[in-house]
Scaffold this motif. Structure first.
Motif, PDB file in Angstrom:
ATOM      1  N   ASP A  76      -5.629  -8.998   4.978  1.00 51.29           N
ATOM      2  CA  ASP A  76      -5.466  -9.406   3.582  1.00 51.29           C
ATOM      3  C   ASP A  76      -4.308  -8.650   2.938  1.00 51.29           C
ATOM      4  O   ASP A  76      -3.485  -9.223   2.223  1.00 51.29           O
ATOM      5  CB  ASP A  76      -6.766  -9.153   2.811  1.00 51.29           C
ATOM      6  CG  ASP A  76      -6.666  -9.580   1.350  1.00 51.29           C
ATOM      7  OD1 ASP A  76      -6.132 -10.671   1.085  1.00 51.29           O
ATOM      8  OD2 ASP A  76      -7.116  -8.814   0.473  1.00 51.29           O
ATOM      9  N   GLU A  77      -4.240  -7.348   3.206  1.00 52.72           N
ATOM     10  CA  GLU A  77      -3.165  -6.536   2.652  1.00 52.72           C
ATOM     11  C   GLU A  77      -1.810  -7.002   3.187  1.00 52.72           C
ATOM     12  O   GLU A  77      -0.831  -7.075   2.442  1.00 52.72           O
ATOM     13  CB  GLU A  77      -3.397  -5.066   3.012  1.00 52.72           C
ATOM     14  CG  GLU A  77      -2.539  -4.099   2.208  1.00 52.72           C
ATOM     15  CD  GLU A  77      -2.913  -2.644   2.460  1.00 52.72           C
ATOM     16  OE1 GLU A  77      -2.873  -1.858   1.515  1.00 52.72           O
ATOM     17  OE2 GLU A  77      -3.240  -2.321   3.623  1.00 52.72           O
ATOM     18  N   ARG A  78      -1.767  -7.360   4.465  1.00 47.97           N
ATOM     19  CA  ARG A  78      -0.516  -7.860   5.049  1.00 47.97           C
ATOM     20  C   ARG A  78      -0.094  -9.170   4.386  1.00 47.97           C
ATOM     21  O   ARG A  78       1.082  -9.368   4.072  1.00 47.97           O
ATOM     22  CB  ARG A  78      -0.689  -8.079   6.555  1.00 47.97           C
ATOM     23  CG  ARG A  78       0.580  -8.620   7.233  1.00 47.97           C
ATOM     24  CD  ARG A  78       0.308  -9.069   8.652  1.00 47.97           C
ATOM     25  NE  ARG A  78      -0.620 -10.190   8.724  1.00 47.97           N
ATOM     26  CZ  ARG A  78      -0.275 -11.453   8.455  1.00 47.97           C
ATOM     27  NH1 ARG A  78       0.960 -11.750   8.106  1.00 47.97           N
ATOM     28  NH2 ARG A  78      -1.177 -12.417   8.540  1.00 47.97           N
ATOM     29  N   GLN A  79      -1.039 -10.063   4.174  1.00 54.34           N
ATOM     30  CA  GLN A  79      -0.716 -11.347   3.563  1.00 54.34           C
ATOM     31  C   GLN A  79      -0.193 -11.173   2.138  1.00 54.34           C
ATOM     32  O   GLN A  79       0.766 -11.833   1.729  1.00 54.34           O
ATOM     33  CB  GLN A  79      -1.950 -12.260   3.562  1.00 54.34           C
ATOM     34  CG  GLN A  79      -2.346 -12.748   4.949  1.00 54.34           C
ATOM     35  CD  GLN A  79      -3.557 -13.668   4.910  1.00 54.34           C
ATOM     36  OE1 GLN A  79      -3.796 -14.353   3.930  1.00 54.34           O
ATOM     37  NE2 GLN A  79      -4.332 -13.666   5.988  1.00 54.34           N
ATOM     38  N   VAL A  80      -0.825 -10.269   1.381  1.00 53.38           N
ATOM     39  CA  VAL A  80      -0.369 -10.013   0.015  1.00 53.38           C
ATOM     40  C   VAL A  80       1.030  -9.404   0.030  1.00 53.38           C
ATOM     41  O   VAL A  80       1.887  -9.747  -0.791  1.00 53.38           O
ATOM     42  CB  VAL A  80      -1.366  -9.093  -0.731  1.00 53.38           C
ATOM     43  CG1 VAL A  80      -0.790  -8.622  -2.067  1.00 53.38           C
ATOM     44  CG2 VAL A  80      -2.680  -9.835  -0.958  1.00 53.38           C
ATOM     45  N   PHE A  81       1.280  -8.506   0.977  1.00 53.18           N
ATOM     46  CA  PHE A  81       2.611  -7.914   1.141  1.00 53.18           C
ATOM     47  C   PHE A  81       3.668  -9.011   1.305  1.00 53.18           C
ATOM     48  O   PHE A  81       4.735  -8.968   0.679  1.00 53.18           O
ATOM     49  CB  PHE A  81       2.593  -6.998   2.369  1.00 53.18           C
ATOM     50  CG  PHE A  81       3.931  -6.467   2.798  1.00 53.18           C
ATOM     51  CD1 PHE A  81       4.537  -5.421   2.120  1.00 53.18           C
ATOM     52  CD2 PHE A  81       4.575  -7.001   3.911  1.00 53.18           C
ATOM     53  CE1 PHE A  81       5.771  -4.911   2.542  1.00 53.18           C
ATOM     54  CE2 PHE A  81       5.796  -6.495   4.339  1.00 53.18           C
ATOM     55  CZ  PHE A  81       6.397  -5.458   3.644  1.00 53.18           C
ATOM     56  N   GLU A  82       3.375  -9.995   2.112  1.00 55.55           N
ATOM     57  CA  GLU A  82       4.334 -11.069   2.355  1.00 55.55           C
ATOM     58  C   GLU A  82       4.446 -12.009   1.152  1.00 55.55           C
ATOM     59  O   GLU A  82       5.529 -12.491   0.817  1.00 55.55           O
ATOM     60  CB  GLU A  82       3.943 -11.833   3.623  1.00 55.55           C
ATOM     61  CG  GLU A  82       4.084 -10.959   4.872  1.00 55.55           C
ATOM     62  CD  GLU A  82       3.660 -11.655   6.151  1.00 55.55           C
ATOM     63  OE1 GLU A  82       3.030 -12.736   6.060  1.00 55.55           O
ATOM     64  OE2 GLU A  82       3.951 -11.119   7.246  1.00 55.55           O
ATOM     65  N   LEU A  83       3.326 -12.270   0.474  1.00 58.05           N
ATOM     66  CA  LEU A  83       3.350 -13.127  -0.705  1.00 58.05           C
ATOM     67  C   LEU A  83       4.140 -12.494  -1.847  1.00 58.05           C
ATOM     68  O   LEU A  83       4.860 -13.183  -2.581  1.00 58.05           O
ATOM     69  CB  LEU A  83       1.925 -13.435  -1.167  1.00 58.05           C
ATOM     70  CG  LEU A  83       1.131 -14.426  -0.316  1.00 58.05           C
ATOM     71  CD1 LEU A  83      -0.325 -14.455  -0.750  1.00 58.05           C
ATOM     72  CD2 LEU A  83       1.741 -15.818  -0.428  1.00 58.05           C
ATOM     73  N   LEU A  84       4.010 -11.179  -2.001  1.00 59.10           N
ATOM     74  CA  LEU A  84       4.738 -10.485  -3.064  1.00 59.10           C
ATOM     75  C   LEU A  84       6.242 -10.681  -2.917  1.00 59.10           C
ATOM     76  O   LEU A  84       6.981 -10.792  -3.899  1.00 59.10           O
ATOM     77  CB  LEU A  84       4.402  -8.993  -3.052  1.00 59.10           C
ATOM     78  CG  LEU A  84       2.985  -8.606  -3.490  1.00 59.10           C
ATOM     79  CD1 LEU A  84       2.744  -7.119  -3.247  1.00 59.10           C
ATOM     80  CD2 LEU A  84       2.764  -8.936  -4.962  1.00 59.10           C
ATOM     81  N   GLN A  85       6.707 -10.742  -1.671  1.00 58.78           N
ATOM     82  CA  GLN A  85       8.137 -10.874  -1.419  1.00 58.78           C
ATOM     83  C   GLN A  85       8.682 -12.272  -1.700  1.00 58.78           C
ATOM     84  O   GLN A  85       9.894 -12.491  -1.668  1.00 58.78           O
ATOM     85  CB  GLN A  85       8.450 -10.475   0.025  1.00 58.78           C
ATOM     86  CG  GLN A  85       8.229  -8.998   0.294  1.00 58.78           C
ATOM     87  CD  GLN A  85       8.439  -8.653   1.751  1.00 58.78           C
ATOM     88  OE1 GLN A  85       9.564  -8.647   2.249  1.00 58.78           O
ATOM     89  NE2 GLN A  85       7.359  -8.367   2.455  1.00 58.78           N
ATOM     90  N   ARG A  92      10.216  -2.937   0.413  1.00 61.22           N
ATOM     91  CA  ARG A  92       9.897  -1.588  -0.099  1.00 61.22           C
ATOM     92  C   ARG A  92       9.144  -1.657  -1.432  1.00 61.22           C
ATOM     93  O   ARG A  92       8.211  -0.888  -1.673  1.00 61.22           O
ATOM     94  CB  ARG A  92      11.173  -0.756  -0.234  1.00 61.22           C
ATOM     95  CG  ARG A  92      11.793  -0.401   1.116  1.00 61.22           C
ATOM     96  CD  ARG A  92      12.835   0.699   0.997  1.00 61.22           C
ATOM     97  NE  ARG A  92      13.391   1.028   2.289  1.00 61.22           N
ATOM     98  CZ  ARG A  92      12.806   1.802   3.193  1.00 61.22           C
ATOM     99  NH1 ARG A  92      11.621   2.319   2.940  1.00 61.22           N
ATOM    100  NH2 ARG A  92      13.393   2.053   4.352  1.00 61.22           N
ATOM    101  N   LEU A  93       9.571  -2.575  -2.306  1.00 66.80           N
ATOM    102  CA  LEU A  93       8.868  -2.701  -3.586  1.00 66.80           C
ATOM    103  C   LEU A  93       7.474  -3.290  -3.370  1.00 66.80           C
ATOM    104  O   LEU A  93       6.504  -2.861  -4.014  1.00 66.80           O
ATOM    105  CB  LEU A  93       9.673  -3.580  -4.545  1.00 66.80           C
ATOM    106  CG  LEU A  93       9.076  -3.739  -5.956  1.00 66.80           C
ATOM    107  CD1 LEU A  93       8.860  -2.366  -6.604  1.00 66.80           C
ATOM    108  CD2 LEU A  93       9.978  -4.598  -6.829  1.00 66.80           C
ATOM    109  N   ALA A  94       7.362  -4.238  -2.458  1.00 67.20           N
ATOM    110  CA  ALA A  94       6.048  -4.815  -2.156  1.00 67.20           C
ATOM    111  C   ALA A  94       5.112  -3.737  -1.618  1.00 67.20           C
ATOM    112  O   ALA A  94       3.932  -3.675  -1.981  1.00 67.20           O
ATOM    113  CB  ALA A  94       6.199  -5.946  -1.133  1.00 67.20           C
ATOM    114  N   GLN A  95       5.644  -2.866  -0.763  1.00 64.07           N
ATOM    115  CA  GLN A  95       4.834  -1.775  -0.221  1.00 64.07           C
ATOM    116  C   GLN A  95       4.445  -0.788  -1.326  1.00 64.07           C
ATOM    117  O   GLN A  95       3.323  -0.282  -1.349  1.00 64.07           O
ATOM    118  CB  GLN A  95       5.589  -1.057   0.890  1.00 64.07           C
ATOM    119  CG  GLN A  95       4.730  -0.034   1.627  1.00 64.07           C
ATOM    120  CD  GLN A  95       5.490   0.691   2.716  1.00 64.07           C
ATOM    121  OE1 GLN A  95       6.605   1.142   2.500  1.00 64.07           O
ATOM    122  NE2 GLN A  95       4.903   0.797   3.899  1.00 64.07           N
TER     123      GLN A  95
END
Length: 203
Positions: free
Chosen positions: A66-75, A83-86
């Motif tokens: 879930d965290e990985r998917q949100v990381f990609e969606l934020l971008q 870096r900002l997504a992280q």
């Protein structure tokens, strides 16, 4: 696409974990919360996202998918790189971000280093229909009063790097003035580096 890596933890640093996969050490960029769950020599499984640039290949790792998917969606929002997504996920859980976006909580986004008032307003508009509804019921609840969120994050990161709880407590106390000078929303990565320097001096 490298979806995940599994193997013993070969090394831990303030922002990176090295996972041994088939005799190869994979350097994975992680948030303090993810790093806090890793232990040297123990088996780990990190969900990953590979970011390809002309001059680099960078692997970002997460505790769950879930965290990985949100990381990609934020971008997918303009102006948001890996870096900002992280950094957003270092400050907020995926569900806390969903709650913030769904409720238009500008203050929650400006708590992330690198996001100002105008940037937060733009992100709220762009991400409104992308992150989905919160998965849990209490993820967006404010942190308990008395203990700032950064203290728990920093303490967990230090313990994850192999320091004793007592040493972590002392290091957190040592960087408290620096954190308070940052206005209550300090950058965890910066505090972690200072805390590590403090611990190295005392050993």
């Amino acid at each position: 696409m490298i979806a995940f890596v599994t193997g013993p933890v070969a090394a831990l640093a303030p922002t990176t974990a090295v996972i041994e996969v088939g005799g190869v050490g994979m350097a994975v960029q992680c948030t303090p919360n993810t790093l806090s769950g890793l232990r040297l020599g123990q088996e780990a499984r990190l969900h990953t996202s590979l970011v390809v640039r002309e001059d680099s290949l960078t692997l970002y790792g997460f505790a769950d998918d879930d965290e990985r998917q949100v990381f990609e969606l934020l971008q997918t929002a303009s102006g948001v790189g890996p870096r900002l997504a992280q950094a957003m996920l270092a400050v907020h859980t995926p569900d806390a971000l969903r709650v913030a976006v769904a409720s238009g909580d500008e203050k929650a986004l400006t708590a992330v280093p690198g996001i100002g008032k105008k940037g937060a307003q733009k992100l709220l508009l762009e991400l409104k229909d992308r992150l989905g509804a919160p998965l849990g019921t209490s993820a967006g609840a404010p942190a308990a009063t008395g203990t700032p969120p950064w203290r728990d994050q920093l303490h967990a990161a230090l313990v994850g790097l192999g320091y004793a709880a007592r040493e972590a407590d002392e290091a957190v106390t040592a960087v408290t003035p620096q954190a308070e000078a940052a206005g209550g929303d300090p950058q965890i990565g910066v505090l972690l580096k200072t805390a590590l320097q403090t611990l190295n001096r005392t050993r």
